[in-house]
Motif scaffolding. Structure first.
Motif, PDB file in Angstrom:
ATOM      1  N   THR A   3       0.824  -1.207   0.000  1.00 51.25           N
ATOM      2  CA  THR A   3       0.000   0.000   0.000  1.00 51.25           C
ATOM      3  C   THR A   3       0.858   1.256   0.000  1.00 51.25           C
ATOM      4  OG1 THR A   3      -1.757  -1.126   1.232  1.00 51.25           O
ATOM      5  CG2 THR A   3      -1.781   1.281   1.277  1.00 51.25           C
ATOM      6  N   VAL A   4       0.465   2.242  -0.819  1.00 53.11           N
ATOM      7  CA  VAL A   4       1.122   3.551  -0.785  1.00 53.11           C
ATOM      8  C   VAL A   4       0.733   4.247   0.515  1.00 53.11           C
ATOM      9  CG1 VAL A   4       1.313   5.810  -1.897  1.00 53.11           C
ATOM     10  CG2 VAL A   4       1.096   3.740  -3.300  1.00 53.11           C
ATOM     11  N   ILE A   5       1.736   4.591   1.337  1.00 50.46           N
ATOM     12  CA  ILE A   5       1.443   5.190   2.635  1.00 50.46           C
ATOM     13  C   ILE A   5       1.933   6.632   2.767  1.00 50.46           C
ATOM     14  CG2 ILE A   5       1.375   2.968   3.843  1.00 50.46           C
ATOM     15  CD1 ILE A   5       4.211   3.573   4.890  1.00 50.46           C
ATOM     16  N   SER A   6       2.738   7.096   1.812  1.00 46.68           N
ATOM     17  CA  SER A   6       3.258   8.462   1.931  1.00 46.68           C
ATOM     18  C   SER A   6       3.787   8.936   0.586  1.00 46.68           C
ATOM     19  CB  SER A   6       4.375   8.516   2.981  1.00 46.68           C
ATOM     20  OG  SER A   6       4.919   9.817   3.093  1.00 46.68           O
ATOM     21  N   LYS A   7       3.630  10.254   0.332  1.00 49.01           N
ATOM     22  CA  LYS A   7       4.215  10.912  -0.842  1.00 49.01           C
ATOM     23  C   LYS A   7       4.828  12.240  -0.374  1.00 49.01           C
ATOM     24  CE  LYS A   7       0.703  11.167  -3.676  1.00 49.01           C
ATOM     25  NZ  LYS A   7       0.015  11.340  -4.978  1.00 49.01           N
ATOM     26  N   PRO A   8       5.931  12.153   0.368  1.00 49.42           N
ATOM     27  CA  PRO A   8       6.433  13.344   1.056  1.00 49.42           C
ATOM     28  C   PRO A   8       7.075  14.414   0.176  1.00 49.42           C
ATOM     29  CG  PRO A   8       7.905  11.497   1.412  1.00 49.42           C
ATOM     30  CD  PRO A   8       6.720  10.958   0.695  1.00 49.42           C
ATOM     31  N   THR A   9       7.479  14.069  -1.049  1.00 47.99           N
ATOM     32  CA  THR A   9       8.055  15.070  -1.951  1.00 47.99           C
ATOM     33  C   THR A   9       7.393  14.918  -3.309  1.00 47.99           C
ATOM     34  OG1 THR A   9       9.842  13.743  -2.927  1.00 47.99           O
ATOM     35  CG2 THR A   9      10.280  14.730  -0.760  1.00 47.99           C
ATOM     36  N   ASN A  10       7.776  15.763  -4.256  1.00 48.58           N
ATOM     37  CA  ASN A  10       7.154  15.716  -5.571  1.00 48.58           C
ATOM     38  C   ASN A  10       7.651  14.551  -6.427  1.00 48.58           C
ATOM     39  OD1 ASN A  10       9.702  16.569  -6.252  1.00 48.58           O
ATOM     40  ND2 ASN A  10       9.063  18.502  -7.181  1.00 48.58           N
ATOM     41  N   GLU A  11       8.572  13.733  -5.892  1.00 49.32           N
ATOM     42  CA  GLU A  11       9.029  12.566  -6.647  1.00 49.32           C
ATOM     43  C   GLU A  11       9.100  11.293  -5.808  1.00 49.32           C
ATOM     44  OE1 GLU A  11      12.987  12.945  -8.135  1.00 49.32           O
ATOM     45  OE2 GLU A  11      13.880  13.164  -6.148  1.00 49.32           O
ATOM     46  N   ARG A  12       8.939  11.389  -4.500  1.00 48.81           N
ATOM     47  CA  ARG A  12       9.152  10.235  -3.630  1.00 48.81           C
ATOM     48  C   ARG A  12       7.829   9.585  -3.234  1.00 48.81           C
ATOM     49  NH1 ARG A  12      11.561  11.680   1.942  1.00 48.81           N
ATOM     50  NH2 ARG A  12      13.037  12.770   0.581  1.00 48.81           N
ATOM     51  N   VAL A  13       7.774   8.251  -3.361  1.00 48.66           N
ATOM     52  CA  VAL A  13       6.614   7.466  -2.950  1.00 48.66           C
ATOM     53  C   VAL A  13       7.085   6.404  -1.960  1.00 48.66           C
ATOM     54  CG1 VAL A  13       4.799   5.874  -3.710  1.00 48.66           C
ATOM     55  CG2 VAL A  13       5.457   7.807  -5.166  1.00 48.66           C
ATOM     56  N   ILE A  14       6.320   6.220  -0.877  1.00 47.73           N
ATOM     57  CA  ILE A  14       6.649   5.234   0.147  1.00 47.73           C
ATOM     58  C   ILE A  14       5.521   4.213   0.217  1.00 47.73           C
ATOM     59  CG2 ILE A  14       7.383   4.879   2.542  1.00 47.73           C
ATOM     60  CD1 ILE A  14       9.060   6.982   1.082  1.00 47.73           C
ATOM     61  N   THR A  15       5.881   2.922   0.256  1.00 50.98           N
ATOM     62  CA  THR A  15       4.874   1.879   0.466  1.00 50.98           C
ATOM     63  C   THR A  15       5.233   1.074   1.718  1.00 50.98           C
ATOM     64  OG1 THR A  15       5.728  -0.101  -0.668  1.00 50.98           O
ATOM     65  CG2 THR A  15       4.885   1.688  -2.065  1.00 50.98           C
ATOM     66  N   ASP A  16       4.302   0.212   2.137  1.00 50.67           N
ATOM     67  CA  ASP A  16       4.418  -0.428   3.451  1.00 50.67           C
ATOM     68  C   ASP A  16       5.088  -1.801   3.430  1.00 50.67           C
ATOM     69  OD1 ASP A  16       2.423  -1.953   2.296  1.00 50.67           O
ATOM     70  OD2 ASP A  16       1.038  -1.800   3.991  1.00 50.67           O
ATOM     71  N   VAL A  17       5.857  -2.120   2.399  1.00 49.63           N
ATOM     72  CA  VAL A  17       6.646  -3.353   2.433  1.00 49.63           C
ATOM     73  C   VAL A  17       8.117  -2.986   2.436  1.00 49.63           C
ATOM     74  CG1 VAL A  17       6.717  -3.661  -0.097  1.00 49.63           C
ATOM     75  CG2 VAL A  17       7.018  -5.634   1.430  1.00 49.63           C
ATOM     76  N   GLY A  18       8.851  -3.589   3.366  1.00 54.29           N
ATOM     77  CA  GLY A  18      10.287  -3.339   3.429  1.00 54.29           C
ATOM     78  C   GLY A  18      11.070  -4.622   3.304  1.00 54.29           C
TER      79      GLY A  18
END
Length: 367
Positions: A260-275
């Motif tokens: 799941t996409v959990i964060s988009k803190p900058t105009n190019e960065r996407v964070i998801t919940d699998v590490g």
């Protein structure tokens, strides 16, 4: 339930792609008149191993005694441990398994066989072993002919060890620079394996099994040489980014990790919940199986750039504008084998529907 309704991260397996992979490889083995013995360390699921046997496999391969015990407990009765098994604790466990199933395992030294002879001295059935032949991967296996002949002669004189055959693994084909080099390395590995089989015959040992295998060459029709009796491969059932790169397509990749996409803190960065705890950090740096990034995001054509313990990070402005917080994505792992070992169960998917939940019962069976 629809797959996008699952909690994340989750391991998904596309049923139709997986079954096509199973049947395709069984057809290949049948075409050349050899047995197929799938390596189940890829998926670690007795349920999938049974599907492979039902499709025509003559038995299964595992990497660890613990995997063999779980597979036997769930009805798999012909198991080869493609590894050197050393130590009285493990050998006693194999001896126990041998009371109820057909089980064999790898050796590559006289010292190891001395231990086996001792442990099996009170067994009603001799230990069934296959000598591993090193064919270029630079891992375990006999290298020198003199060591091999000494080992064969030693086993011939053992009262409690039976030489069932030999096996090899041409894992160095993963690093072949192109398909022609992959073909050459595969053929050289076959010839070397067959040479050692002939040496055994000259020493008076007719081998029941001459086993080879790694996924990249066998995804292409490079043929199987006369004298080979068994193909022993694993990743083909689920595939992954590295194997997809080897065949030039991800269409046979049956396994993905839902995240799941959990964060988009900058105009190019996407964070998801699998590490890293749910998606391997492995990558391949060279050859036909070389990978980019740390996982391929299906349908979007982008790769994961970084993994932390619980976060995946993608740097891509166009992708960032295509997804919203809360969206689910499917990641094709670089290497599926360690990923299966990270989950308690996998969800079997048909289209968008969840049709089954399969326990990964050999997870963590490392001993």
């Amino acid at each position: 339930m629809k797959k996008h309704e699952l909690d994340t991260p989750s391991l998904l397996i596309d049923r139709e792609i997986m079954m096509d992979n199973i049947n395709r490889m069984q057809t290949y083995a049948n075409q050349y008149g050899v047995h197929l013995r799938p390596h189940t360390k890829t998926h670690k699921m007795p349920a999938l191993a049974k599907l492979q046997v039902q499709a025509g496999a003559n038995g299964i391969t595992v990497a660890k005694v613990g995997e063999a015990e779980v597979m036997a407990e769930h009805g798999l009765s012909d198991i080869f441990i493609a590894n050197e098994i050393v130590g009285e604790v493990k050998l006693n466990r194999i001896k126990k398994l041998a009371e109820t199933i057909d089980i064999s395992f790898g050796v590559d030294s006289i010292e190891q066989c001395e231990m086996i002879e001792k442990v099996f001295s009170d067994s009603q059935k001799p230990a069934q072993v296959l000598i591993e032949i090193e064919v270029g991967e630079n891992r375990s296996g006999v290298i020198e002919e003199s060591d091999y002949t000494s080992l064969v002669e030693y086993i011939k004189n053992c009262a409690h060890v039976n030489l069932k055959g030999i096996f090899s693994h041409d894992g160095h084909t993963y690093k072949a620079k192109d398909l022609e080099e992959c073909r050459r390395l595969y053929n050289e590995a076959q010839k070397r394996t067959l040479h050692f089989a002939h040496l055994a015959e000259e020493l008076g040992c007719k081998l029941e099994t001459v086993s080879i295998g790694s996924t990249p060459p066998l995804m292409h029709d490079f043929g199987v040489m006369e004298g080979i009796t068994e193909l022993r491969i694993g990743t083909y059932i689920l595939m992954d980014v590295s194997q997809g790169n080897a065949i030039g397509s991800y269409s046979r990749c049956a396994a993905t990790v839902l995240t799941t996409v959990i964060s988009k803190p900058t105009n190019e960065r996407v964070i998801t919940d699998v590490g890293a705890k749910g998606l391997t950090m492995q990558s391949r740096s060279e050859g036909i199986c070389a990978t980019t990034g740390i996982g391929y995001i299906k349908k979007y054509g982008v790769h994961i750039d970084q993994l932390y313990d619980e976060h995946a990070i993608i740097y891509n402005e166009e992708f960032r504008n295509q997804v919203a917080i809360g969206d689910t994505l499917e990641v094709i792992p670089n290497h599926i084998c360690p990923v299966c070992n990270l989950y308690d169960h996998a969800y079997l998917i048909s289209g968008d529907e969840v049709v089954d939940q399969i326990p990964i019962l050999c997870r963590g069976k490392l001993q």
